[in-house]
Design a protein around this motif. Structure first.
Motif, PDB file in Angstrom:
ATOM      1  N   PRO A 194      35.614  17.330  44.385  1.00 45.65           N
ATOM      2  CA  PRO A 194      34.773  18.507  44.637  1.00 45.65           C
ATOM      3  C   PRO A 194      35.430  19.755  44.046  1.00 45.65           C
ATOM      4  N   CYS A 195      34.628  20.547  43.347  1.00 50.25           N
ATOM      5  CA  CYS A 195      35.181  21.711  42.677  1.00 50.25           C
ATOM      6  C   CYS A 195      34.093  22.752  42.462  1.00 50.25           C
ATOM      7  N   SER A 196      34.333  23.958  42.920  1.00 59.36           N
ATOM      8  CA  SER A 196      33.359  25.029  42.711  1.00 59.36           C
ATOM      9  C   SER A 196      33.511  25.601  41.305  1.00 59.36           C
ATOM     10  N   LYS A 197      32.458  26.239  40.842  1.00 62.08           N
ATOM     11  CA  LYS A 197      32.525  26.898  39.542  1.00 62.08           C
ATOM     12  C   LYS A 197      33.529  28.041  39.578  1.00 62.08           C
ATOM     13  N   ALA A 198      33.699  28.668  40.750  1.00 57.34           N
ATOM     14  CA  ALA A 198      34.688  29.732  40.891  1.00 57.34           C
ATOM     15  C   ALA A 198      36.105  29.180  40.698  1.00 57.34           C
ATOM     16  N   LYS A 199      36.344  27.966  41.195  1.00 57.64           N
ATOM     17  CA  LYS A 199      37.659  27.346  41.022  1.00 57.64           C
ATOM     18  C   LYS A 199      37.900  27.007  39.546  1.00 57.64           C
ATOM     19  N   ALA A 240      36.512  28.548  36.998  1.00 57.70           N
ATOM     20  CA  ALA A 240      36.693  29.838  36.328  1.00 57.70           C
ATOM     21  C   ALA A 240      38.098  30.384  36.548  1.00 57.70           C
ATOM     22  N   GLY A 241      38.591  30.291  37.770  1.00 59.27           N
ATOM     23  CA  GLY A 241      39.941  30.772  38.069  1.00 59.27           C
ATOM     24  C   GLY A 241      41.006  29.996  37.317  1.00 59.27           C
ATOM     25  N   SER A 242      40.825  28.691  37.229  1.00 58.53           N
ATOM     26  CA  SER A 242      41.795  27.858  36.516  1.00 58.53           C
ATOM     27  C   SER A 242      41.814  28.149  35.021  1.00 58.53           C
ATOM     28  N   LEU A 243      40.661  28.535  34.476  1.00 58.03           N
ATOM     29  CA  LEU A 243      40.564  28.794  33.045  1.00 58.03           C
ATOM     30  C   LEU A 243      40.742  30.270  32.696  1.00 58.03           C
ATOM     31  N   GLY A 244      40.795  31.124  33.713  1.00 58.61           N
ATOM     32  CA  GLY A 244      40.927  32.553  33.466  1.00 58.61           C
ATOM     33  C   GLY A 244      39.658  33.150  32.869  1.00 58.61           C
ATOM     34  N   ARG A 245      38.505  32.613  33.259  1.00 56.23           N
ATOM     35  CA  ARG A 245      37.222  33.082  32.740  1.00 56.23           C
ATOM     36  C   ARG A 245      36.370  33.618  33.885  1.00 56.23           C
ATOM     37  N   ASN A 246      35.352  34.379  33.548  1.00 59.76           N
ATOM     38  CA  ASN A 246      34.430  34.943  34.516  1.00 59.76           C
ATOM     39  C   ASN A 246      33.559  33.824  35.105  1.00 59.76           C
ATOM     40  N   VAL A 247      33.236  33.924  36.395  1.00 58.93           N
ATOM     41  CA  VAL A 247      32.428  32.905  37.073  1.00 58.93           C
ATOM     42  C   VAL A 247      31.044  32.790  36.425  1.00 58.93           C
ATOM     43  N   VAL A 297      31.329  30.687  33.267  1.00 56.75           N
ATOM     44  CA  VAL A 297      31.486  29.261  33.587  1.00 56.75           C
ATOM     45  C   VAL A 297      30.173  28.693  34.103  1.00 56.75           C
ATOM     46  N   ASN A 298      29.459  29.432  34.929  1.00 60.26           N
ATOM     47  CA  ASN A 298      28.174  28.972  35.453  1.00 60.26           C
ATOM     48  C   ASN A 298      27.196  28.700  34.307  1.00 60.26           C
ATOM     49  N   ARG A 299      27.096  29.614  33.364  1.00 58.48           N
ATOM     50  CA  ARG A 299      26.192  29.457  32.227  1.00 58.48           C
ATOM     51  C   ARG A 299      26.579  28.256  31.367  1.00 58.48           C
TER      52      ARG A 299
END
Length: 115
Positions: free
Chosen positions: A51-56, A58-65, A68-70
């Motif tokens: 299980p992994c949120s898009k926020a997680k 994004a945080g791991s990649l240093g990108r905006n949520v 990552v969502n798009r």
């Protein structure tokens, strides 16, 4: 890394440690993956089924949520990623689980209905 147009999409999906930069879109024309899309694919491959949120992500990649969502939505629509929805016993939605599609164009999404 240049990829010939004749390379099957399964080759593109399975080689996640050296993610190729071309996929075939709906019109069967190759499209280059963005660097962030390649990083998302590598992240999902390394954490497949967890299980992994898009926020997680994004945080791991240093990108905006929102970015990552798009991009996750685009990768799902193109059949590269598969999303499995997870629900708690009380009916609350939990973080989704992502995995790589096993075949090109595989757009299966889990139909885990809310209890």
């Amino acid at each position: 890394m240049a990829v010939a147009a004749s390379v099957p999409a399964t080759h593109l999906i399975r080689k996640v440690t050296t993610v190729d930069s071309t996929v075939t879109n709906d019109a069967a024309r190759p499209r280059r993956l963005t660097p962030t899309e390649r990083r998302i694919i590598a992240y999902v491959a390394a954490n497949e089924g967890k299980p992994c949120s898009k926020a997680k992500i994004a945080g791991s990649l240093g990108r905006n949520v929102k970015t990552v969502n798009r991009l996750v939505s685009r990768l799902r629509d193109e059949g590269i990623l598969v999303c499995e929805y997870l629900w708690a016993e009380n009916g609350a939605q939990l973080a989704n689980s992502y995995r790589l599609a096993r075949e090109p164009g595989h757009q299966q999404r889990s139909d885990n209905a809310q209890p």
